[in-house]
Design a protein around this motif. Sequence first.
Motif, mmCIF file in Angstrom:
data_model
loop_
_atom_site.group_PDB
_atom_site.id
_atom_site.type_symbol
_atom_site.label_atom_id
_atom_site.label_comp_id
_atom_site.label_asym_id
_atom_site.label_seq_id
_atom_site.Cartn_x
_atom_site.Cartn_y
_atom_site.Cartn_z
ATOM 1 N N ASP A 299 -13.005 4.397 -1.556
ATOM 2 C CA ASP A 299 -11.939 5.107 -0.850
ATOM 3 C C ASP A 299 -11.040 5.882 -1.813
ATOM 4 O O ASP A 299 -9.849 6.019 -1.601
ATOM 5 C CB ASP A 299 -11.121 4.145 0.011
ATOM 6 C CG ASP A 299 -10.568 2.973 -0.781
ATOM 7 O OD1 ASP A 299 -10.769 2.916 -2.010
ATOM 8 O OD2 ASP A 299 -9.936 2.090 -0.180
ATOM 9 N N PRO B 57 0.802 -1.232 0.000
ATOM 10 C CA PRO B 57 0.000 0.000 0.000
ATOM 11 C C PRO B 57 0.830 1.276 0.000
ATOM 12 O O PRO B 57 0.399 2.274 -0.534
ATOM 13 C CB PRO B 57 -0.829 -0.131 1.276
ATOM 14 C CG PRO B 57 -0.950 -1.600 1.493
ATOM 15 C CD PRO B 57 0.377 -2.159 1.023
ATOM 16 N N GLY C 272 -3.147 5.480 -2.864
ATOM 17 C CA GLY C 272 -4.270 5.292 -1.943
ATOM 18 C C GLY C 272 -4.091 3.958 -1.276
ATOM 19 O O GLY C 272 -3.134 3.252 -1.551
ATOM 20 N N PRO C 273 -4.929 3.549 -0.366
ATOM 21 C CA PRO C 273 -6.195 4.141 0.051
ATOM 22 C C PRO C 273 -6.078 5.049 1.275
ATOM 23 O O PRO C 273 -7.078 5.353 1.902
ATOM 24 C CB PRO C 273 -7.036 2.910 0.387
ATOM 25 C CG PRO C 273 -6.032 1.956 0.974
ATOM 26 C CD PRO C 273 -4.761 2.208 0.182
ATOM 27 N N TYR C 274 -4.902 5.492 1.604
ATOM 28 C CA TYR C 274 -4.711 6.266 2.835
ATOM 29 C C TYR C 274 -4.796 7.765 2.596
ATOM 30 O O TYR C 274 -4.078 8.544 3.189
ATOM 31 C CB TYR C 274 -3.367 5.887 3.463
ATOM 32 C CG TYR C 274 -3.215 4.388 3.602
ATOM 33 C CD1 TYR C 274 -4.007 3.690 4.498
ATOM 34 C CD2 TYR C 274 -2.344 3.688 2.802
ATOM 35 C CE1 TYR C 274 -3.914 2.320 4.609
ATOM 36 C CE2 TYR C 274 -2.231 2.313 2.906
ATOM 37 C CZ TYR C 274 -3.020 1.641 3.809
ATOM 38 O OH TYR C 274 -2.927 0.278 3.918
ATOM 39 N N THR D 94 1.399 2.938 -3.508
ATOM 40 C CA THR D 94 0.301 3.417 -4.328
ATOM 41 C C THR D 94 -0.178 4.756 -3.782
ATOM 42 O O THR D 94 0.183 5.151 -2.682
ATOM 43 C CB THR D 94 -0.873 2.418 -4.350
ATOM 44 O OG1 THR D 94 -1.480 2.374 -3.069
ATOM 45 C CG2 THR D 94 -0.415 1.031 -4.749
ATOM 46 N N ARG E 194 -6.569 3.593 -4.505
ATOM 47 C CA ARG E 194 -5.668 2.473 -4.236
ATOM 48 C C ARG E 194 -5.366 1.740 -5.533
ATOM 49 O O ARG E 194 -6.192 1.692 -6.444
ATOM 50 C CB ARG E 194 -6.280 1.532 -3.219
ATOM 51 C CG ARG E 194 -7.524 0.856 -3.695
ATOM 52 C CD ARG E 194 -8.124 0.037 -2.565
ATOM 53 N NE ARG E 194 -9.547 0.247 -2.538
ATOM 54 C CZ ARG E 194 -10.430 -0.612 -3.014
ATOM 55 N NH1 ARG E 194 -10.028 -1.734 -3.566
ATOM 56 N NH2 ARG E 194 -11.704 -0.358 -2.950
#
Length: 190
Positions: A53, A7, A12-14, A10, A125
């Motif tokens: 997201d 993660p 996203g998803p944060y 990339t 993401r």
Amino acid sequence: MSFSLTPSQTVGPYLHIGLDWLNTSELAGPGIAGERILIEGRLLDADGQVVPDGLIEIWQANADGKYAHADDARDLPADAGFLGFGRCPTDADGRFRFSTIKPGSVPGADGRAQAPHILVNVFARGLLKQLTTRIYFPHDDHGGDPVLSAVPAERRTTLVAQPAPDRPGVLAWNIVLGGGGADETVFFDL
């Protein structure tokens, strides 16, 4: 041996961590000149599933075609209450929404006028970098727009928002991230 993306590799998803303060879906305050519009849509993946997201970011000029940025030194009216920038996370159903005004025409890199449009960046993401596209408006003359003219005619509809039935001032525009079908949104390599 095989490698896969983590993660942290990339976009996203944060997206909400430390960035919520930038979220705004209201670009034009009271008294701003121009045709008020509401853009509503959904972010969908290649299989037609919602992306709950993601993050949609837009940049646009005001109704006179002036950007709310110091680099736009053209002698055009500027609106103090116009942001020209919006950012909206998608909800659990992949929906996003922006309340703004229809932008005026702006010159392209070669100085030729472009059709009114809004620049869109998509973060989600699985994407290694943001995707960039545009929203154009129905009933406008798009013929002379140098960017839209570069898109194959059969694919241009993915960039033109459509009036929402029975909802004046509301434009519907979905973003489809892949799949290769006719509905897949055209993205630009910048």
